[in-house]
Structure formats: structure tokens, C-alpha cells
Design a protein around this motif. Structure first.
Motif, PDB file in Angstrom:
ATOM      1  N   TYR A  60      34.152  85.335 114.330  1.00 19.50           N
ATOM      2  CA  TYR A  60      33.596  84.150 114.983  1.00 19.50           C
ATOM      3  C   TYR A  60      33.457  82.985 114.018  1.00 19.50           C
ATOM      4  N   SER A  61      33.483  83.274 112.744  1.00 21.54           N
ATOM      5  CA  SER A  61      33.501  82.211 111.747  1.00 21.54           C
ATOM      6  C   SER A  61      34.866  82.243 111.090  1.00 21.54           C
ATOM      7  N   ILE A 153      36.522  93.009 126.898  1.00 23.67           N
ATOM      8  CA  ILE A 153      35.115  93.313 127.164  1.00 23.67           C
ATOM      9  C   ILE A 153      34.227  92.547 126.193  1.00 23.67           C
ATOM     10  N   LEU A 154      34.608  92.583 124.922  1.00 29.64           N
ATOM     11  CA  LEU A 154      33.817  91.888 123.910  1.00 29.64           C
ATOM     12  C   LEU A 154      33.730  90.401 124.217  1.00 29.64           C
ATOM     13  N   ASP A 155      34.831  89.854 124.721  1.00 29.82           N
ATOM     14  CA  ASP A 155      34.834  88.425 125.053  1.00 29.82           C
ATOM     15  C   ASP A 155      33.860  88.095 126.170  1.00 29.82           C
ATOM     16  N   GLU A 156      33.597  89.086 127.014  1.00 23.32           N
ATOM     17  CA  GLU A 156      32.636  88.819 128.084  1.00 23.32           C
ATOM     18  C   GLU A 156      31.199  88.970 127.601  1.00 23.32           C
ATOM     19  N   ILE A 157      31.008  89.674 126.503  1.00 22.09           N
ATOM     20  CA  ILE A 157      29.644  89.900 126.016  1.00 22.09           C
ATOM     21  C   ILE A 157      29.257  88.849 124.987  1.00 22.09           C
ATOM     22  N   LEU A 158      30.144  88.628 124.043  1.00 21.40           N
ATOM     23  CA  LEU A 158      29.858  87.644 123.001  1.00 21.40           C
ATOM     24  C   LEU A 158      30.802  86.480 123.156  1.00 21.40           C
ATOM     25  N   ILE A 159      30.281  85.316 122.928  1.00 15.33           N
ATOM     26  CA  ILE A 159      31.155  84.144 122.903  1.00 15.33           C
ATOM     27  C   ILE A 159      30.657  83.267 121.770  1.00 15.33           C
ATOM     28  N   ALA A 160      31.576  82.826 120.952  1.00 17.96           N
ATOM     29  CA  ALA A 160      31.227  81.973 119.822  1.00 17.96           C
ATOM     30  C   ALA A 160      30.085  82.560 118.992  1.00 17.96           C
TER      31      ALA A 160
ATOM     32  N   VAL B  97      45.941  84.099 121.010  1.00 18.12           N
ATOM     33  CA  VAL B  97      45.712  82.885 120.205  1.00 18.12           C
ATOM     34  C   VAL B  97      44.283  82.836 119.673  1.00 18.12           C
ATOM     35  N   THR B  98      43.327  83.308 120.467  1.00 16.79           N
ATOM     36  CA  THR B  98      41.971  83.276 119.927  1.00 16.79           C
ATOM     37  C   THR B  98      41.830  84.221 118.744  1.00 16.79           C
ATOM     38  N   LEU B  99      42.613  85.276 118.743  1.00 19.01           N
ATOM     39  CA  LEU B  99      42.525  86.177 117.606  1.00 19.01           C
ATOM     40  C   LEU B  99      43.342  85.682 116.416  1.00 19.01           C
ATOM     41  N   PHE B 100      44.434  85.003 116.706  1.00  9.81           N
ATOM     42  CA  PHE B 100      45.318  84.572 115.620  1.00  9.81           C
ATOM     43  C   PHE B 100      44.833  83.308 114.926  1.00  9.81           C
ATOM     44  N   LEU B 101      44.445  82.327 115.726  1.00  8.69           N
ATOM     45  CA  LEU B 101      44.306  80.986 115.177  1.00  8.69           C
ATOM     46  C   LEU B 101      42.862  80.652 114.822  1.00  8.69           C
ATOM     47  N   ASN B 102      42.699  79.955 113.734  1.00 10.59           N
ATOM     48  CA  ASN B 102      41.416  79.355 113.418  1.00 10.59           C
ATOM     49  C   ASN B 102      41.383  77.961 114.020  1.00 10.59           C
ATOM     50  N   GLU B 103      40.191  77.402 114.042  1.00 14.32           N
ATOM     51  CA  GLU B 103      40.067  76.121 114.738  1.00 14.32           C
ATOM     52  C   GLU B 103      40.903  75.010 114.111  1.00 14.32           C
ATOM     53  N   ASN B 104      41.329  75.206 112.865  1.00 16.74           N
ATOM     54  CA  ASN B 104      42.076  74.111 112.249  1.00 16.74           C
ATOM     55  C   ASN B 104      43.569  74.376 112.143  1.00 16.74           C
ATOM     56  N   HIS B 105      44.018  75.326 112.884  1.00 15.10           N
ATOM     57  CA  HIS B 105      45.439  75.657 112.820  1.00 15.10           C
ATOM     58  C   HIS B 105      46.270  74.569 113.507  1.00 15.10           C
ATOM     59  N   CYS B 135      35.924  77.872 123.254  1.00 18.58           N
ATOM     60  CA  CYS B 135      34.872  78.192 122.299  1.00 18.58           C
ATOM     61  C   CYS B 135      35.435  78.526 120.937  1.00 18.58           C
ATOM     62  N   LYS B 136      36.575  79.135 120.913  1.00 18.12           N
ATOM     63  CA  LYS B 136      37.118  79.560 119.636  1.00 18.12           C
ATOM     64  C   LYS B 136      37.991  78.477 118.998  1.00 18.12           C
ATOM     65  N   LEU B 137      38.752  77.780 119.801  1.00 15.29           N
ATOM     66  CA  LEU B 137      39.839  76.986 119.220  1.00 15.29           C
ATOM     67  C   LEU B 137      39.577  75.491 119.102  1.00 15.29           C
ATOM     68  N   ILE B 138      38.730  74.974 119.962  1.00 20.40           N
ATOM     69  CA  ILE B 138      38.619  73.514 119.980  1.00 20.40           C
ATOM     70  C   ILE B 138      37.858  73.034 118.758  1.00 20.40           C
ATOM     71  N   ASN B 139      38.467  72.129 118.011  1.00 20.41           N
ATOM     72  CA  ASN B 139      37.805  71.616 116.817  1.00 20.41           C
ATOM     73  C   ASN B 139      37.293  70.207 117.071  1.00 20.41           C
ATOM     74  N   GLU B 140      36.687  69.656 116.047  1.00 23.93           N
ATOM     75  CA  GLU B 140      36.051  68.363 116.198  1.00 23.93           C
ATOM     76  C   GLU B 140      37.003  67.326 116.780  1.00 23.93           C
ATOM     77  N   GLU B 141      38.237  67.428 116.351  1.00 29.84           N
ATOM     78  CA  GLU B 141      39.216  66.427 116.753  1.00 29.84           C
ATOM     79  C   GLU B 141      39.568  66.538 118.237  1.00 29.84           C
ATOM     80  N   THR B 142      39.595  67.751 118.719  1.00 30.20           N
ATOM     81  CA  THR B 142      40.066  67.946 120.097  1.00 30.20           C
ATOM     82  C   THR B 142      38.930  68.024 121.117  1.00 30.20           C
ATOM     83  N   ILE B 143      37.700  67.947 120.652  1.00 25.30           N
ATOM     84  CA  ILE B 143      36.590  68.003 121.609  1.00 25.30           C
ATOM     85  C   ILE B 143      36.720  66.954 122.714  1.00 25.30           C
ATOM     86  N   PRO B 144      36.990  65.702 122.340  1.00 20.34           N
ATOM     87  CA  PRO B 144      37.053  64.691 123.405  1.00 20.34           C
ATOM     88  C   PRO B 144      38.079  65.020 124.486  1.00 20.34           C
TER      89      PRO B 144
END
Lengths: 201, 971
Positions: A60-61, A153-160, B97-105, B135-144
Motif C-alpha cells: 500500500y506504500s 477478497i483483500l481488495d474488498e477488505i482493505l483499500i489504500a 496494474v494495481t499490483l504492478f504499478l506505483n503511483e508514479n509509473h 486508490c492505488k494509482l492516481i497521483n497528485e498530478e492525475t487527481i484533477p
């Protein structure tokens, strides 16, 4: 705390609930000093087997691939070596890792230093209970072969890095809804919709 | 559902997973993965791959990446997959993509468009998938780019979507607080949402907002308290229960928020007293989640402006934690104690032995936590013991991160509380020796400042003593091999400054030592520089004192070597040294005054000595100087705030098509009178002006403004639950006397004593019987200080120990007499109730009853509880409480049956009579146990198995899913 939840056992594979142990110490030096400090969040979730094999990772980080391998290597060294009566918490490079063992699987969560460890322990259990219900007495093999389901499943439980839903029922309902839609979509894929789609192109 | 191959993966993939599973070594695993990567690289670029095949490739990529290998070659395919129309593929794409990419990719820019489209989809599952990705991918730049859509989704009919939208906004807030500053009122509004999930989610952003600025949210205290109250009274739907506890995760979040709001605010805190008191009333250590909530309550109490009664309850729970057998609870107890002693240091006294046990525990986690506690309670009377312990521990570990931390703590404590100069210097030496270069440079500089300045007392003698003891100890250490560079620097500096000050050592002796240091560290330029400068100082003082100076031969060779050094700094120092040697006494004294390191050097920052010159120039017609800030245009500065917002929106990428120019006059004018408000964002949201003002002046808005913006507190009251239930709930909990709080240990002692008395007797017994003299001594030296707070620092620790020790004994005897009868009863019981805290230290498994029981059988018995509740609101209280029994009877926290009975009142009314009996404690042992025993037999494993099967079907099969269930239930 031997399996405090609803648990069943299927003859063929040992349920991951059957044994609970937990934790000699050696500490990793730097987890990474790259996150904003004031937010209390879960930084990552890690599932490792007793042999140190990775079963699921969710970050998540931001961690680079190199940092990730380092984290996994260090943490599995620390956690797998701990005695069964020790705390389920490990201080680790300015963070805390809460872990719980279910049969041969260790569920680990990295949290901020001043967060509530017991709560996180229960979030782990919450996750396991939901998986247990979904897979029907979940065992390690379920997670090995269906790791993507576990991710859903994890995505439905935890987000960000936060718990988004604490009702098991709600989570289960959402996941089944997705599954059923996915299945119907699968069936239709070969029939009408594709024809229409092709016709309209 | 078969666990293998039931999900439509190909044989190939299953084989891969299997072969990885069977791999014997990491190397073998790597080999398999590498060949898989090669395979995928080839396959994935083939033309016309069927979609299902592609999906599997993506999942295989995820697998490879999960195992720690680089799968970046396939990222683009995952991105492409998100564009697909089919939900199945889209979801896989998003997962990947949520698993692969960080927000700044870099690839994120390619997904934004898809996300925008999907957020508008009429299929809520697509929207959910997109929000998870947001929640995972959008960074400061793409928020708007996605913000407007996400905000719109707050009004979505599906709860799941609303909840995720809130979490997404929370994430935006964390990334870029300014981006959602104008949306704060939305969070407030969502707090009153019908759905507990949405309300619970709203607490996350609110926590962050309140952490940043608690004052703007004081008006919400009452509503948070009322929500918490409702939650604890079980007004939320049953499905939020977790292990018989009503919505504990929401409770914890609320408690965290209350802790922030009540911090240093008496008025706000007073609102919380009742609800917090209730939290503790239901206290017993039976389930982990309950403990989590209790712990959070303690944190909350320690943070707010609490009443003595609350503090007592919190202390009581803390002592329960500390007395527990579970390491986890001890850990939490130590942490809680650390929080409570900030308010009342005397609370620690009762727990001396528990703390010492934790300190000596083999579990490092617990040990460190205990050090943290000790750090917090260090005073001048116990600093020696604590710091010595810390240093011993520091030497024994090799975790650099923690070493750094504990060494800096040692130093801090030593600086603050040092009982004597000697001790201080010795401690510093030890720390430097063992922690070495991990010590912060600042600490070294601090020490170099502290030695010349002394301890601030106007006592030259003491300061001189400090210095000479430092010099002596350094001369002793200096010969040791492998001293850390930082420490050597300090040594060199001190020797140079004070080496010859008290005339104990000759100049040649010290310069000789310094030369040795420089020689021993040929590669460390900094140490060499310190050494040369120190030598120069010593010679300078000698010259100034009128003594004849002879350069030692080794010194000469050092100087020669350094003058030819590659480092210009070293060269410079070497030449300076030679130059000083050639000067006469008076000159030397003015350039190298003795002991002048703390003299202030005056710096004339205004350069006043140039005034005349400037004046002259001005007279000649030069232009006057304009400060830089004035030079760069006034207008910019005044508009600065406004510009920041403009900048952030114009510098960033634009994601929406250009619009036609509109007559924007109306919306521009509206916010104008509000310009004073800091949160105003003039750019984007003309619809929100009123809300923006709200945080600043809530009351006025809520009176005059449109009702929908108000926070309707009355609304909350009636939001959840059955009205018939509410009035009875508090009364039942109140009827339950506070004595139940203590539960476990009391039930054993049947003598009808108050909890207080019992505790004391328990403690005193411990002190009298089982404690080894060393531990007592340690306890006394650690905690003894409480009673001797005002006392002057005693000269010897031993003396202090005996004094306090005797006091402790007296203390323990007094209550013993008072509760003599209890004492006897307790004595009888003592074999059964071994001193929990003391024994667990060395012995691995004292009385672990779990071992003898077949875990599988037990598990079958556990099947029931949550499933039953999920089927409907079944009222099988008997079986439920039975489940509780079987859950906790084995739990290491409390092998004590009593706790279980105490748990019952919170959820089963049937049992309350039994419980109140137990609470009265006039019940003989027999009846209590009979009450417990039949229940324990409880559920028939077969039954619960069946139930489980049913529940699973119901829970998982889509036919039952009714997303509106809550609303229907709640009417």
C-alpha cells in the motif's frame, strides 16, 4: 488462541486454522524511510509460508521491486524464527509488523509505530475468516492456486491501507456478485454480445 | 469448489505453480521462474491471442512478480486489458496494474482515460473496480482528472460505491490535501449516512482531517460520542458484529478520533466521560478484539483531559493486561502503562514486578517495549540503573536501527539526569564505544559543547573536575583498537582543549598520544585533522604559558606527512601548526586563547562597519540598495496564495477537453465576499461556496444555511436499531456491578472481597513469597524514586535500595493485615493460582492445557458462532454462549472460567441472572462451576458442521445477495 472463528476442516488438505503459533530475534535495519508519517495505515500485507515462500504480497506504500525483496527476505528471517509464545508483534525499522500464523502460513501486516496492534491482528483474522467462508475452509493450496481470488477478497477488505468494510456479509456479497457477473459475462462472451460488438464495429 | 483447477486455469499454469511449490531451493525456484519469464515474453507478443489466454498470461505475470522477479515487459499488456469491455478481463487488468504499478509509473497516464470512462459506467461492479484502481494509482498530478467523477459517486445508490469513493477521496487527501479541501463538508455529511459501512469509511478521512486541525471539528464531538454510544448499544446491523462485539473496528476508529478531539480540551472531554466509562465497564480480557477496543479506550483516556474515575478504570484494565499470561497483552499493558504514567506516575508503582519480568523476558519485542516505558519514567533517582540496563542491551543486539535509537535515548537520559560527572563521562564512553558511528553527529557535538560549558552550575571546580575526569578516561581508552571515528574526534578535541589544563599530564605525553591516533587511522582525514589541531592547541598553550616547546620526532614526521597531503584541509592545518610554533607567547595567546571554546564570537550581521563607506557612495550618487524581497514585484506576493491554486491546476496535465468560454461572472462574484476564508478555492467549485465556509463558522451556517448542509445530530440518534431495545440496554449494563471488571482472579478467591482488596493481597503475596531478592532490589532501584521524588540525589544506590525496599515491605504488610481473611483464602488457593507474572519468564510451558486436546475436535466445536449469526438473527443464546466457552476456555489469556461468565451480559439476556450472581460473588464455588460446566458441553460438533455448511451456501450463493438488505432491515 486456537482458531477463534468458524472453521471447518476438509479431509484432503489441512486447514490453515489448525495450528497457531507465533513468533529469537534478529532485526532488519531499515524498512524504508519513505512514507509520510502522520497517516496511520497498513503499509503492506504479506503472506509467507513456513518455508519462507511468498504466497501473497500487497503493497500500500510505494516500495521498489528491490526493496520489496529485501523486506520479504528480512521479515521472513525475523518472523519465522520467533518462538510460539512470543508476542505477535515485531518492531522492525521504525515500523511494526503484526503477524499471525495459521497452520503453515504466516499473515503479516506492517503498520505504523503507534497504531493499535491488537486491532490489526483482528483484521488479519477477519480476512482469514472471509477467505474461509469463500473457499470453504480455506487451506494453503487454495491460496497457492487461486492467489488472484485472494487478491480480490483483500481488495474488498482493505483499500489504500485502511480497513474499508468490517461486515463479513457485505464483503461476501460483493465478491459473489462479482463472481456471478463474471461467470455470466463469460457465457455470453461467445454468443450474442460478441456478435453485436463485431457488427457495430 | 475444488481447490485445484476449479477456476479455469490451464494445465500449464497449474504445472508451473506446482513446480514452484515443489522447488527445493531458492535457486531452483529462480530457475523455473526465469524460464517462465522467457516463455511469457515470447508468448505474450504473439499476434491474435484469445482473450482468455491473455488473461491467464496476465495472472502468470502477477505470479512471477509476486515471487520477486521483474515482469515489467508485460505491464503494457495489463494496461491494455483494463480497456477491455468484458468485466472479467477488465477486473483482471485492474488487479494486475494495481499490483504492478506505483503511483508514479509512466504508464499510469494510459490508464487514466479508462478509469474516467469506467467511473461513469452503469454497472456498479465496473465502478468499484475502477475506484480500487483509483486508490492505488492516481497521483497528485492525475487527481484533477478523476476528482469530479469520484465526488459524484458519493451520491451513488450502491453503498459499496459510496464507501470506495470516500476512501478514494481520503487517499487524495493524503496525496495532496489541497485537492480536496473544498470537499470537507461532504465528509461531514457522509457521517450521517444510513449505511454503517459508509459511515465507518468516513471516519478515515475525518481522522486525518482532525489530526491536522482538531479545532475546526470540535462541534462533532457530540455526534461522535453519540455514534459510539449507539454502536456499543448494538444498534448497528448484526452483520457488523465481530466475535460478539458490536462493530469493534468502528469503535476503535471513533475512539482514535475522540482522543484527538479531547486532547487538552476539558469541555470536549467531559462529553466523553460517560461513554468511555461504559467501555471499561464491559471489560474482560476474554477476546482479542475486546482487548483491542479496551486498549484503544485507554489510549483515548490518556490523551483527553480525563477524570480520576476514568483514569482509575484505565489503570485497572492496564493491570489486568500486565497480569495476563499472554505476551501480546503484556505488551499492550506496558504500552498502556507508558501512556498512563504521563498523567499519574504513581500508577507504575503497583506493577514494578510485572515490568521487571517483561524486561527480562526472552522476547525482544516485549523487552524493547519495556525499555520504552523505562525511558519514559526515568528520573535522577533511577537513571543509573535504567541506563546501565539499556547499554547492556545495546551491546547485546546487532540491529543497527534499534541500536541507534537506544543509544540516543541513553545519551538523552544521561544528559538530563546524570547524577555525577564521572558517571556521565563513563556512560558516554560506553555508548560511543559500542554504538560507535551509529550515534548521531549532533550528540558528539553536544558533548563537545557540554564539557567546556559544564552543567550550567557556577562552580568552576566541578567543571574542572568534569574535564579532568574526561581527559583521564579518554587517555585510558585511546589506545584501544577499533574506536569509532566519531568518538575519536571527541577524544582528540577534548585532549587538545583540556589535556594539559590541570597539569597532570605533560604536553609531550598527550601530543604523543595524539600522534598515535593520527597514525593509527591513516585513512580517516577527519580524525587526522582533529588530531593535528589538538596538537597545535597543546603547543600553543605551552608557548603561551612561557614554557619551552620541543616538537617530538613523531610529531615532526606527522606534520611533514600532512603538509604533503592530498587533502588541502590537512595541509592547511599542518602549516598553521608550524606557523604557530614560530610565534612568540603574546601573539599565540591572542590567536589560541586557553579554554575559550564557549566564548561567544560576535558577528556583526548588519555589517555596520561598512556604513561609512556606503554613506560615502550614496553621497557620490550611487543607487541605494533594495532588499531582494522588495525587488521582485509586490503584486506577486500579495496574490501568492491565489496563485498556488492556479498553478497547481495549470501546471498539471489537463484531462478534460477545452470548454467553450462561459459567462462566469455569476459564479465568480459569489465567492468574493468569502475571500477571507483560507479554504476557498476560487477555481473549480462554484456550487460549494457555502460549505466551504462551514468549518470556519459552523454554527451560523447551520442556523441560517440550507438544511442539507447541517449536521443533523438528532438524525443520528434514530438512524440505527430498534427503538425498543435502546432503553433497556443501558440498564442491564448498569445493573452489572463494577466488580465484574476484575473477573478472572476474583472468582478463585471466594471470600467476598472488593476487587481493590484482592488486588492488594495478590500483590503482597507476590512480594512476600516468590520474588527473588535481586528482582526486589531492581524493582526498588527502578521504582523507588517515586517516594523519594523531592529528595536530594542520594550518594549511593545501595543505600537507596535498602531504604525503599523496607518501605515496600511495610507497604505490603499493611494491606495484608487489613484483609487477613482474604489473605487466608488466597493462601489456600495459591497452588492453583501460580504467580502468573513470575513463572513465565524462564519456563517454556507452564500449564498449557491446550496440548492434550485434539485441536481438530475443538475447531469443529468452533464452527458455529458467526455462521449462525450470519444466517439470520438467530437467538440461540445458549449455543452462542457455549461457543464463547469453547473459544476461550483454551485461550492462553485466561485459563480462568470466570471471565467467560462475565462476558455473557453483553449479549445474552438469559444469562444475566447467572452473571449477576457471579458478580455478587457470594456464590459458593460449586454453584459457579455448575453453571459453567453444562454450558461447556455446548454445541454438538455435528450440528455446527451442518450449520456451517448451510451458512456457507447462504453466504456465498448469489441468490441470497440482496444489496439493499440493510435498508430493508432498518426500514
Amino acid at each position: 488462541m486456537v482458531g477463534d472463528g468458524e472453521i471447518a476442516i476438509v479431509a484432503s488438505c489441512p486447514s490453515i486454522f489448525s495450528v497457531v503459533g507465533s513468533a529469537s530475534l534478529k532485526f532488519g535495519d531499515k524498512a524504508g524511510d519513505f512514507h509520510n508519517k502522520n497517516a496511520k495505515m497498513i503499509h503492506f500485507v504479506l503472506l509467507i509460508s513456513r518455508q519462507g515462500k511468498v504466497r501473497l504480497t500487497k503493497w500500500y506504500s510505494p516500495y521498489s521491486q528491490k526493496e520489496r525483496s529485501k523486506v520479504i527476505r528480512e521479515l521472513s528471517g525475523v518472523i519465522l524464527a520467533r518462538g510460539p509464545k512470543f508476542c505477535n508483534f515485531v518492531e522492525w525499522g521504525g515500523y511494526k509488523v503484526v503477524y499471525k500464523r495459521y497452520a503453515s502460513l504466516y499473515f503479516c501486516m506492517c503498520i505504523d509505530h503507534d497504531d493499535n496492534e491488537l486491532e490489526k491482528l483482528e483484521i488479519i483474522h477477519h480476512f482469514v475468516e472471509i477467505m474461509d467462508r469463500y473457499f470453504g475452509s480455506v487451506c494453503e493450496l487454495d491460496l497457492i492456486f487461486n492467489f488472484h481470488k485472494a487478491y480480490y477478497i483483500l481488495d474488498e477488505i482493505l483499500i489504500a491501507g485502511e480497513l474499508q468494510e468490517s461486515s463479513k456479509k457485505t464483503v461476501a456479497r460483493l465478491i459473489t456478485a462479482q463472481d456471478s457477473l463474471v461467470e455470466t459475462a463469460q457465457e455470453q462472451a461467445s454468443s450474442i454480445s460478441t456478435i453485436i460488438a463485431q457488427a457495430t464495429k | 469448489m475444488g481447490s485445484q483447477g476449479g477456476w479455469g486455469q490451464s494445465k500449464e499454469f497449474l504445472d508451473l505453480v506446482k513446480s514452484i511449490g515443489e522447488a527445493r531451493s531458492k535457486a531452483e525456484e529462480d530457475r523455473i521462474v526465469m524460464s517462465e519469464i522467457e516463455n511469457l515474453k515470447r508468448r505474450i507478443t504473439e499476434p491474435d491471442i484469445p482473450k482468455r489466454k491473455m488473461k491467464e498470461y496476465i495472472i502468470r505475470l502477477v505470479y512471477v512478480e509476486m515471487l520477486g522477479h521483474d515482469a515489467s515487459f508485460g505491464y503494457i499488456h495489463a494496461v491494455k486489458m483494463t480497456h477491455d469491455d468484458s468485466l472479467l478481463l477488465k477486473r483482471t487488468g485492474y488487479l494486475a496494474v494495481t499490483l504492478f504499478l506505483n503511483e508514479n509509473h509512466d504508464l499510469i497516464i494510459l490508464i487514466v482515460n479508462t478509469i474516467q470512462k469506467d467511473l461513469k459506467s452503469d454497472n456498479y461492479l465496473v465502478v468499484c473496480a475502477a475506484l480500487t484502481a483509483v486508490c492505488k494509482l492516481i497521483n497528485e498530478e492525475t487527481i484533477p482528472a478523476v476528482l469530479p467523477q469520484v465526488v459524484e459517486l458519493l451520491g451513488h445508490p450502491k453503498e459499496a460505491v459510496k464507501r470506495k469513493a470516500i476512501m478514494a477521496l481520503h487517499r487524495f487527501y493524503q496525496r495532496a490535501p489541497s485537492s480536496v479541501a473544498h470537499l470537507i463538508s461532504n465528509f461531514r455529511k457522509r457521517l450521517c449516512d444510513n449505511d454503517p459501512g459508509v459511515m465507518g469509511a468516513t471516519l478515515c478521512p475525518l481522522f486525518d482531517l482532525i489530526a491536522a486541525d482538531a479545532n475546526s471539528y470540535k462541534d462533532l464531538v457530540v455526534s461522535f460520542v453519540s455514534i459510539l454510544k449507539q454502536v456499543t448499544e448494538r444498534r448497528l446491523p448484526k452483520s457488523y458484529d465481530y466475535h460478539q462485539m458490536p462493530a469493534p473496528f468502528i469503535q476503535i476508529r471513533l475512539l482514535k478520533i475522540l482522543a484527538l478531539l479531547g486532547n487538552g480540551d476539558k469541555q470536549a472531554s467531559e462529553h466523553m466521560y460517560i461513554v468511555l466509562g461504559d467501555m471499561f465497564r464491559k471489560c474482560d480480557l476474554s477476546s482479542n478484539i475486546r482487548n483491542a477496543v479496551l486498549y484503544e479506550s485507554i489510549c483515548c483516556v490518556s490523551s483527553i483531559n480525563c477524570s480520576t474515575k476514568l483514569l482509575e478504570s484505565a489503570a485497572e484494565v492496564t493491570s489486568q493486561f500486565l497480569k495476563s499470561d499472554s505476551h501480546n497483552l503484556k505488551y499492550m499493558g506496558i504500552d498502556a502503562l507508558g501512556r498512563l504514567i504521563k498523567i499519574n506516575p504513581e500508577i507504575a508503582e503497583e506493577h514494578q514486578l510485572a515490568v521487571i519480568d517483561c524486561l527480562e523476558d526472552p522476547d525482544d519485542t516485549l523487552k524493547r517495549k519495556t525499555f520504552e516505558l523505562l525511558y519514559k519514567m526515568t528520573k535522577s533517582s533511577n537513571v543509573e540503573v535504567i541506563v546501565d540496563r539499556m547499554i547492556d542491551y545495546m551491546i547485546s543486539i546487532n540491529d543497527n536501527h534499534y541500536k541507534t535509537e537506544i543509544s540516543s535515548r541513553c545519551i538523552e537520559l544521561a544528559e538530563q539526569f546524570a547524577p555525577s560527572n564521572q558517571w556521565f563521562i563513563q556512560t558516554m564512553n560506553k555508548v560511543f564505544e559500542h554504538a560507535g558511528d551509529l550515534v548521531n553527529v549532533k550528540v558528539a557535538h553536544n558533548l563537545m559543547r557540554l564539557i567546556p560549558e559544564g552543567f550550567g552550575e557556577d562552580n568552576e571546580g566541578a567543571d574542572n573536575q568534569l574535564r579532568s575526569s574526561a581527559v583521564e578516561s579518554y587517555l585510558r581508552i585511546i589506545g584501544e583498537p577499533k574506536l569509532p571515528s566519531l568518538f575519536l574526534q571527541v577524544i582528540c578535541w577534548v585532549l587538545g582543549e583540556y589535556g594539559t589544563a590541570d597539569r597532570k599530564f605533560s604536553a609531550s605525553y598527550i601530543t604523543g598520544k595524539l600522534c598515535d591516533v593520527a597514525e593509527a587511522h591513516p585513512s580517516d582525514d577527519i580524525v587526522k585533522a582533529y588530531a593535528v589541531t589538538a596538537i597545535m592547541k597543546i603547543y600553543a598553550f605551552e608557548i603561551a604559558a612561557g614554557r619551552k616547546v620541543e616538537l617530538l620526532p613523531e610529531c615532526q614526521s606527522l606534520v611533514d606527512e600532512l603538509s604533503a597531503s592530498h587533502s588541502t584541509d590537512l595541509q592547511q592545518r599542518a602549516y598553521e601548526l608550524q606557523a604557530v610554533l614560530g610565534l612568540d607567547a603574546r601573539a599565540v595567546e591572542s590567536i589560541m586563547p586557553s579554554d575559550a571554546s564557549c566564548e561567544d564570537i560576535e558577528v556583526d550581521k548588519s555589517l555596520s562597519f561598512l556604513d561609512g563607506y556606503v554613506q560615502e557612495a550614496l553621497v557620490k550618487g550611487a543607487r541605494p540598495y533594495i532588499p531582494e524581497s522588495e525587488r521582485s514585484g509586490m503584486s506577486n506576493i500579495s496574490n501568492f496564495r491565489g496563485q498556488v491554486h492556479h498553478d497547481s491546476s495549470t501546471h498539471g496535465l489537463r484531462f478534460e477537453a477545452y470548454e467553450l468560454p462561459k459567462p462566469s461572472g455569476a459564479s465568480r462574484i459569489q465567492p468574493a465576499p468569502l475571500a477571507a476564508s483560507k479554504e476557498l478555492v476560487p477555481v473549480s467549485e462554484p456550487t460549494y461556496p457555502q460549505e466551504i465556509l462551514q468549518p470556519a463558522s459552523v454554527s451560523s451556517v447551520s442556523e441560517t444555511g440550507p438544511t442539507e448542509f447541517k449536521l443533523r445530530l438528532d438524525g443520528i440518534q434514530k438512524k440505527w436499531g430498534r427503538p425498543t431495545y435502546s432503553p433497556t440496554a443501558p440498564s442491564t449494563s448498569n445493573s452489572n456491578p463494577q466488580k465484574t471488571v476484575n473477573g478472572a482472579p476474583q472468582l478463585v478467591v471466594q471470600g467476598a472481597v472488593s476487587s481493590q482488596a484482592h488486588d492488594v493481597s495478590y500483590d503482597s503475596r507476590k512480594t512476600k513469597v516468590e520474588v527473588s531478592p535481586e528482582k526486589q532490589k531492581l524493582a526498588a532501584s527502578l521504582f523507588g524514586g517515586w517516594s523519594s521524588k523531592t529528595e536530594k540525589r542520594p550518594t549511593s544506590t545501595n543505600h537507596k535500595t535498602t531504604r525503599v525496599h523496607s518501605a515496600a515491605v511495610e507497604k505490603s504488610q499493611m494491606p495484608t493485615a487489613a484483609v487477613a481473611s482474604t489473605e487466608q483464602a488466597a493462601e489456600k488457593e495459591s497452588p492453583q493460582q501460580p504467580p502468573l507474572n513470575l513463572l513465565d519468564l524462564g519456563d517454556p510451558t507452564p500449564g498449557d492445557s491446550t496440548a492434550s486436546i485434539d485441536p481438530f475436535k475443538q475447531l469443529e466445536g468452533l464452527l458455529g458462532p458467526s455462521d449462525v449469526s450470519s444466517v439470520g438473527n438467530s437467538a440461540v443464546t445458549a449455543s452462542k454462549s457455549a461457543d464463547i466457552m469453547s473459544l476461550y476456555a483454551e485461550s492462553p489469556i485466561s485459563g480462568l472460567g470466570g471471565t467467560v461468565a462475565n462476558m455473557a451480559p453483553t449479549n445474552s439476556i438469559n444469562l444475566t441472572s447467572g452473571v449477576s450472581n457471579a458478580a455478587n460473588r457470594n456464590v459458593p464455588v460449586g454453584s459457579a462451576s455448575t453453571q459453567v460446566a453444562p454450558v461447556k458441553k455446548g454445541p454438538n460438533p455435528q450440528d455446527s458442521l451442518e450449520k456451517h455448511a448451510v451458512a456457507r451456501q447462504v453466504g456465498v450463493t448469489p441468490s441470497v445477495t440482496n444489496p439493499n438488505l440493510f435498508r430493508d432491515l432498518l426500514g
